[in-house]
Design an enzyme around this catalytic site. Structure first.
Site, PDB file in Angstrom:
ATOM      1  N   HIS A  27       0.558   5.064  -0.414  1.00  0.00           N
ATOM      2  CA  HIS A  27      -0.247   6.272  -0.598  1.00  0.00           C
ATOM      3  C   HIS A  27       0.603   7.541  -0.656  1.00  0.00           C
ATOM      4  O   HIS A  27       1.499   7.728   0.180  1.00  0.00           O
ATOM      5  CB  HIS A  27      -1.212   6.453   0.577  1.00  0.00           C
ATOM      6  N   ASP A  46       0.893  -1.148   0.000  1.00  0.00           N
ATOM      7  CA  ASP A  46       0.000   0.000   0.000  1.00  0.00           C
ATOM      8  C   ASP A  46       0.943   1.212   0.000  1.00  0.00           C
ATOM      9  O   ASP A  46       1.855   1.283   0.840  1.00  0.00           O
ATOM     10  CB  ASP A  46      -0.836  -0.071   1.293  1.00  0.00           C
ATOM     11  N   CYS A  69      -7.535  -5.574   0.706  1.00  0.00           N
ATOM     12  CA  CYS A  69      -6.638  -5.864  -0.417  1.00  0.00           C
ATOM     13  C   CYS A  69      -6.789  -7.291  -0.919  1.00  0.00           C
ATOM     14  O   CYS A  69      -6.864  -7.533  -2.124  1.00  0.00           O
ATOM     15  CB  CYS A  69      -5.196  -5.592  -0.038  1.00  0.00           C
ATOM     16  N   SER A 121      -8.097   8.110   0.858  1.00  0.00           N
ATOM     17  CA  SER A 121      -8.375   7.040   1.799  1.00  0.00           C
ATOM     18  C   SER A 121      -8.291   7.515   3.258  1.00  0.00           C
ATOM     19  O   SER A 121      -8.818   6.878   4.165  1.00  0.00           O
ATOM     20  CB  SER A 121      -7.327   5.941   1.542  1.00  0.00           C
ATOM     21  N   HIS A 169      -1.846   6.193   6.795  1.00  0.00           N
ATOM     22  CA  HIS A 169      -1.045   4.957   6.874  1.00  0.00           C
ATOM     23  C   HIS A 169      -0.332   4.742   5.548  1.00  0.00           C
ATOM     24  O   HIS A 169      -0.758   5.225   4.505  1.00  0.00           O
ATOM     25  CB  HIS A 169      -1.947   3.747   7.171  1.00  0.00           C
ATOM     26  N   LYS A 220       0.597   0.059  -4.833  1.00  0.00           N
ATOM     27  CA  LYS A 220      -0.805   0.337  -5.188  1.00  0.00           C
ATOM     28  C   LYS A 220      -1.373   1.512  -4.400  1.00  0.00           C
ATOM     29  O   LYS A 220      -0.784   1.925  -3.392  1.00  0.00           O
ATOM     30  CB  LYS A 220      -1.652  -0.912  -4.986  1.00  0.00           C
ATOM     31  N   ALA A 260      -4.972  -7.227   3.853  1.00  0.00           N
ATOM     32  CA  ALA A 260      -6.014  -7.594   4.784  1.00  0.00           C
ATOM     33  C   ALA A 260      -7.110  -8.362   4.028  1.00  0.00           C
ATOM     34  O   ALA A 260      -7.497  -7.956   2.935  1.00  0.00           O
ATOM     35  CB  ALA A 260      -6.635  -6.330   5.403  1.00  0.00           C
TER      36      ALA A 260
HETATM   37  C1  VGL Z   1      -5.795  -1.834   2.933  1.00  0.00           C
HETATM   38  C2  VGL Z   1      -7.020  -0.690   4.474  1.00  0.00           C
HETATM   39  C3  VGL Z   1      -6.473   0.482   4.045  1.00  0.00           C
HETATM   40  C4  VGL Z   1      -5.397  -3.110   2.311  1.00  0.00           C
HETATM   41  C5  VGL Z   1      -5.239  -0.658   2.494  1.00  0.00           C
HETATM   42  O1  VGL Z   1      -4.523  -3.071   1.417  1.00  0.00           O
HETATM   43  O2  VGL Z   1      -5.929  -4.171   2.694  1.00  0.00           O
HETATM   44  N1  VGL Z   1      -6.677  -1.837   3.913  1.00  0.00           N
HETATM   45  N2  VGL Z   1      -5.581   0.486   3.058  1.00  0.00           N
HETATM   46 ZN    ZN Z   2      -4.374   2.036   2.418  1.00  0.00          ZN
END
Ligand code: VGL
Ligand code: ZN
Length: 208
Positions: free
Chosen positions: A72, A70, A153, A78, A89, A114, A149
């Site tokens: 960002h 992830d 994802c 988000s 995050h 991503k 998660a």
């Molecule tokens: C994700 C919550 C926020 C994931 C990413 O990649 O599972 N979950 N950002």
């Molecule tokens: Zn995220």
């Protein structure tokens, strides 16, 4: 009436074994999703020893190992500050966005970043990334998935992979979810099974 061949409804399914047309996707094992991180998933780091064993197995068999992260940019939609659901995050270049130090990735492992477009929510490792092209270029037909998660994802990546025609094996003993609403993980697993994903564990791959 014809006997049902749907996953989970009939005789035991044959678990595909990793071969030259298989890849392992290690999903988002980053500091922010592990205990102490900004969006910590309870036990996030506990799956890492088994994830490392899967990585070793696939690497030894000559299969591609791919890691998604992830990634960002600051001000991503988000984040709560931008009206999104999550605390800040996995910001590009931050410590929280680094892979967990216990994760052992092979040298030269392909990394897929991503959710890099600040205006778009993107949970799937296929969304806005070269993952599909890379898999096709390598002749990959089966994608094994582990990581975090389940309800974001992993679910979105698995549903995309199934839709794109890949065979998908979810390594059920090395995945974890957020469960922001109780039952999210259970529902995500049902949706992945319905889409055709097979669920397997270390024993099924001869890893016990
Ligand atoms: C994700 C919550 C926020 C994931 C990413 O990649 O599972 N979950 N950002
Ligand atoms: Zn995220």
């Amino acid at each position: 009436m014809k006997p049902s061949k749907k996953p989970g409804t009939g005789a035991a399914q044959k678990i595909p074994q990793p071969d030259a047309k298989s890849a392992l996707l290690v999903t988002d094992i980053q500091n922010d999703f592990c205990p102490g991180g900004a969006l910590a998933v309870p036990g996030g780091d506990a799956i890492i020893p088994l994830v490392n064993r899967y990585i070793q197995l696939f690497h030894q068999k000559g299969c591609h190992v791919i890691a998604s992260r992830d990634w960002h940019p600051p001000g991503h939609r988000s984040f709560k500050e931008q009206g999104g659901p999550w605390p800040i995050h996995c910001t590009q270049g931050s410590r929280g966005a680094q892979f967990h130090p216990a994760l052992v990735l092979p040298v030269g492992c392909l990394i897929i970043s991503k959710a890099t477009d600040p205006t778009k929510e993107a949970y799937s490792a296929f969304e806005g990334t070269p993952l599909e092209e890379q898999l096709r270029d390598c002749g990959i037909e089966t994608l094994y998935i582990t990581g975090i998660a389940i309800d974001y994802c992993i679910k979105n990546t698995v549903l995309d992979a199934c839709r794109l025609g890949f065979r998908v094996v979810v390594l059920e003993d090395a995945i974890l979810g957020i469960d922001a609403a109780p039952g999210d993980c259970k529902r995500a697993i049902e949706a992945m099974k319905k889409a055709g994903a097979v669920f397997a564990n270390a024993k099924d791959l001869g890893l016990c």
